[in-house]
Design a protein around this motif. Structure first.
Motif, short mmCIF file in Angstrom:
data_model
loop_
_atom_site.label_atom_id
_atom_site.label_comp_id
_atom_site.label_asym_id
_atom_site.label_seq_id
_atom_site.Cartn_x
_atom_site.Cartn_y
_atom_site.Cartn_z
N GLU A 153 0.83 -1.20 0.00
CA GLU A 153 0.00 0.00 0.00
C GLU A 153 0.87 1.26 0.00
O GLU A 153 0.55 2.25 -0.68
N GLN A 154 1.96 1.24 0.74
CA GLN A 154 2.87 2.38 0.75
C GLN A 154 3.56 2.54 -0.60
O GLN A 154 3.72 3.66 -1.10
N ILE A 155 3.97 1.42 -1.18
CA ILE A 155 4.57 1.48 -2.52
C ILE A 155 3.56 2.06 -3.51
O ILE A 155 3.89 2.91 -4.34
N ARG A 156 2.34 1.60 -3.40
CA ARG A 156 1.28 2.08 -4.30
C ARG A 156 1.05 3.57 -4.12
O ARG A 156 0.85 4.32 -5.08
N ASP A 157 1.09 4.03 -2.86
CA ASP A 157 0.91 5.45 -2.56
C ASP A 157 2.06 6.27 -3.17
O ASP A 157 1.83 7.35 -3.74
N ASP A 158 3.28 5.75 -3.07
CA ASP A 158 4.42 6.43 -3.69
C ASP A 158 4.26 6.49 -5.21
O ASP A 158 4.58 7.51 -5.84
N MET A 159 3.78 5.41 -5.77
CA MET A 159 3.57 5.38 -7.22
C MET A 159 2.56 6.44 -7.65
O MET A 159 2.73 7.11 -8.69
N GLN A 160 1.50 6.60 -6.86
CA GLN A 160 0.50 7.61 -7.19
C GLN A 160 1.09 9.01 -7.06
O GLN A 160 0.77 9.90 -7.88
N GLN A 161 1.96 9.21 -6.06
CA GLN A 161 2.64 10.51 -5.95
C GLN A 161 3.47 10.80 -7.19
O GLN A 161 3.46 11.93 -7.71
N VAL A 162 4.19 9.79 -7.66
CA VAL A 162 5.00 9.97 -8.86
C VAL A 162 4.10 10.28 -10.06
O VAL A 162 4.43 11.15 -10.89
N THR A 163 2.98 9.60 -10.16
CA THR A 163 2.03 9.86 -11.24
C THR A 163 1.60 11.33 -11.24
O THR A 163 1.62 11.99 -12.28
N ASP A 164 1.23 11.84 -10.07
CA ASP A 164 0.77 13.22 -9.96
C ASP A 164 1.90 14.22 -10.23
O ASP A 164 1.69 15.24 -10.90
N ARG A 165 3.07 13.92 -9.73
CA ARG A 165 4.20 14.84 -9.91
C ARG A 165 4.63 14.90 -11.37
O ARG A 165 4.94 15.98 -11.89
#
Length: 289
Positions: A153-165
Motif C-alpha cells: 500500500e505504501q509502494i502504491r501510494d508512492d507510485m501515485q505521488q509519482v504519477t501526480d508529480r
C-alpha cells in the motif's frame, strides 16, 4: 493473468482431486459418527471404541488434506506475487530512467516537448499503479499477512505521488528519490517472497507443518513480517535524511521546510512512521490470526 489452457486444466484436475479426497474424508467422518451414535444407543462399548477410532482417523485424514491444500494455495500465491512484482519492477525501472532523461531536458529549458513527454510518462506510471492495486488485492484477499499488504500500500501510494508529480512536470530530486525508493522496496519484496518460497519448500521436504494451525498456515511467518517492517523503517529514515538535505540550511537540525511540496513530503513521512508503529503493534497482538 490466467496462464495457458493446459496449466488451467491441470489446476482444475488438482482442485477436483482435492475436492474428491476431502469429500471422502468427510464421508468417513459421517459414517464413523453414525456408527458411534448407533453403538451408544445399543450400549455396545466395543463398537463405541471402534467408531471413535474411525472418527479420529477420518478427522486426521481431513485435516491432512486441508493442510496440503493450504500449502498448495500458499505456493501458488507466492509464485504469482513474485511474477507480478517482477513485472512491476521492470515497468518502474523504465519510468525511472525516462524520468532522469526528461529531467535533464526540463532543467535545460529548451525542449518544448517536455510537458507532453511528462504527461505520457505519468500515464505509464499510472499503469504501474494498477498493477500494484492487483497485487494489493491478492494480498488482502489472502488475509494472513499484516506487513506485506501495508508495504504494498505504501509502494502504491508512492507510485501515485509519482504519477501526480509527473503530470505536473515535476521531474527533479524529490520525484526521482521517490522512484528510487519504490524500486528498492519492490526488490526487497521480491527477495522476501523468494525466501518464503524457499522456506515453504524446505518445510515440505522435511515434512514439517508451518507454524500456526496445521490446516491453515499463514502466507509468510512472523520473521518475514518483521523484516518487511524493518525495510519500511529504513525507507522512512533514508527519505527523511534526503529531505533534510533539501532544507535551506541543512546544518540547522530544527530547520523548517518552506517549499510546499517538501512540506507535504515531510508530512507523509510522519504518517509513514505512525504506520510502522501501528502494524508492529498489530503483529504483536496477533490481529492477523
Amino acid at each position: 493473468q490466467g496462464g495457458s489452457g493446459e496449466s488451467g486444466q491441470q489446476e482444475a484436475r488438482e482442485e477436483n482431486r482435492a475436492g474428491q479426497e476431502s469429500e471422502q474424508a468427510q464421508q468417513k467422518m459421517r459414517d464413523a459418527q453414525e456408527q458411534l451414535e448407533k453403538a451408544e444407543r445399543e450400549n455396545a462399548v466395543k463398537d463405541q471404541e471402534e467408531a471413535r477410532r474411525l472418527l479420529e482417523q477420518a478427522k486426521a485424514e481431513l485435516e491432512e488434506i486441508l493442510r496440503q491444500l493450504r500449502e498448495e494455495e500458499i505456493e501458488r500465491t507466492l509464485a504469482l506475487l513474485e511474477a507480478r512484482f517482477r513485472k512491476i519492477l521492470k515497468m518502474q525501472e523504465t519510468v525511472y530512467d525516462d524520468t532522469v532523461s526528461l529531467d535533464k531536458s526540463n532543467t535545460a529549458g529548451d525542449d518544448s516537448t517536455v510537458p507532453a513527454r511528462a504527461a505520457k510518462l505519468s500515464f505509464e506510471q499510472k499503469k504501474i499503479v494498477v498493477e500494484a492495486d492487483r497485487a494489493l488485492t491478492l494480498l488482502r484477499e489472502e488475509g494472513s499477512s499484516i506487513a506485506f499488504p501495508e508495504v504494498v500500500e505504501q509502494i502504491r501510494d508512492d507510485m501515485q505521488q509519482v504519477t501526480d508529480r509527473l503530470a505536473e512536470v515535476q521531474t527533479g530530486t524529490i520525484t526521482q528519490g521517490i522512484e528510487e525508493d519504490i524500486i528498492v522496496m519492490i526488490k526487497e519484496m521480491i527477495e522476501a517472497l523468494q525466501q518464503a518460497q524457499r522456506e515453504q519448500e524446505q518445510r515440505q521436504q522435511e515434512g514439517q507443518p508451518q507454524q500456526g494451525q496445521p490446516q491453515d498456515p499463514g502466507l509468510v511467518d512472523i520473521i518475514a513480517e518483521l523484516r518487511m517492517i524493518k525495510a519500511m523503517q529504513l525507507r522512512v529514515n533514508s527519505r527523511t535524511t534526503r529531505y533534510a538535505d533539501l532544507l535551506e540550511n541543512p546544518e540547522d537540525l530544527v530547520g523548517q521546510a518552506t517549499a510546499a511540496d517538501l512540506q507535504q513530503a515531510i508530512i507523509k513521512m510522519g504518517e509513514r512512521e505512525q504506520q510502522c508503529q501501528r502494524i508492529t503493534r498489530d503483529i504483536v497482538l496477533g490481529k492477523n490470526k
